[in-house]
Scaffold this motif. Structure first.
Motif, PDB file in Angstrom:
ATOM      1  N   THR A 122       0.905  -1.173  -0.024  1.00 26.66           N
ATOM      2  CA  THR A 122      -0.120   0.120   0.118  1.00 26.66           C
ATOM      3  C   THR A 122       0.869   1.209  -0.084  1.00 26.66           C
ATOM      4  O   THR A 122       0.686   2.310  -0.707  1.00 26.66           O
ATOM      5  N   ILE A 168       3.888   1.467  -1.102  1.00 26.80           N
ATOM      6  CA  ILE A 168       4.387   1.560  -2.480  1.00 26.80           C
ATOM      7  C   ILE A 168       3.285   2.086  -3.566  1.00 26.80           C
ATOM      8  O   ILE A 168       3.701   3.133  -4.365  1.00 26.80           O
ATOM      9  N   ALA A 169       2.175   1.834  -3.628  1.00 29.24           N
ATOM     10  CA  ALA A 169       1.080   2.120  -4.431  1.00 29.24           C
ATOM     11  C   ALA A 169       0.946   3.642  -4.095  1.00 29.24           C
ATOM     12  O   ALA A 169       0.587   4.587  -5.043  1.00 29.24           O
ATOM     13  N   ASP A 170       0.936   4.188  -2.875  1.00 27.76           N
ATOM     14  CA  ASP A 170       0.480   5.240  -2.405  1.00 27.76           C
ATOM     15  C   ASP A 170       1.673   6.455  -2.975  1.00 27.76           C
ATOM     16  O   ASP A 170       1.317   7.557  -3.311  1.00 27.76           O
ATOM     17  N   ARG A 171       3.044   5.888  -3.108  1.00 23.83           N
ATOM     18  CA  ARG A 171       4.241   6.865  -3.494  1.00 23.83           C
ATOM     19  C   ARG A 171       4.121   6.900  -5.066  1.00 23.83           C
ATOM     20  O   ARG A 171       4.563   7.748  -5.702  1.00 23.83           O
ATOM     21  N   SER A 172       3.405   5.950  -5.880  1.00 21.01           N
ATOM     22  CA  SER A 172       3.227   6.034  -7.481  1.00 21.01           C
ATOM     23  C   SER A 172       2.467   7.194  -7.676  1.00 21.01           C
ATOM     24  O   SER A 172       1.295   7.428  -7.207  1.00 21.01           O
ATOM     25  N   PRO A 173       3.120   7.772  -8.842  1.00 18.83           N
ATOM     26  CA  PRO A 173       2.008   8.921  -9.550  1.00 18.83           C
ATOM     27  C   PRO A 173       1.017   8.372 -10.260  1.00 18.83           C
ATOM     28  O   PRO A 173       0.871   6.989 -10.660  1.00 18.83           O
ATOM     29  N   ASP A 174      -0.156   8.965 -10.319  1.00 19.28           N
ATOM     30  CA  ASP A 174      -1.439   8.513 -10.655  1.00 19.28           C
ATOM     31  C   ASP A 174      -1.377   8.389 -12.224  1.00 19.28           C
ATOM     32  O   ASP A 174      -0.854   8.642 -12.958  1.00 19.28           O
TER      33      ASP A 174
END
Length: 71
Positions: A63, A65-71
């Motif tokens: 989660t 890692i996903a939160d750090r990823s750009p949209d």
């Protein structure tokens, strides 16, 4: 109007595209089924998931890692 002859390459490309589409959508269907019945794997009563993993920590890590990823 000229007709293009189908080659083995055309057939293989079509087969590859069809297989890729089926795999992608089968994965989506599997995710939905797992959310509905709460089990993972082919059989409901036989889990293929390892039991030695700290799932809460693993979920938190993914989660983050996903939160750090750009949209």
């Amino acid at each position: 109007m000229s007709e293009e002859k189908a080659t083995l390459q055309h057939y293989l490309q079509g087969a590859r595209d069809t297989l890729a589409w089926k795999v992608e959508h089968a994965g989506h269907a599997d995710i939905l089924r797992e959310q509905v019945d709460g089990s993972a794997g082919l059989l409901r009563h036989v889990s293929k998931l390892p039991t030695s993993i700290d799932w809460a920590a693993s979920t938190a890590r993914l989660t983050a890692i996903a939160d750090r990823s750009p949209d």
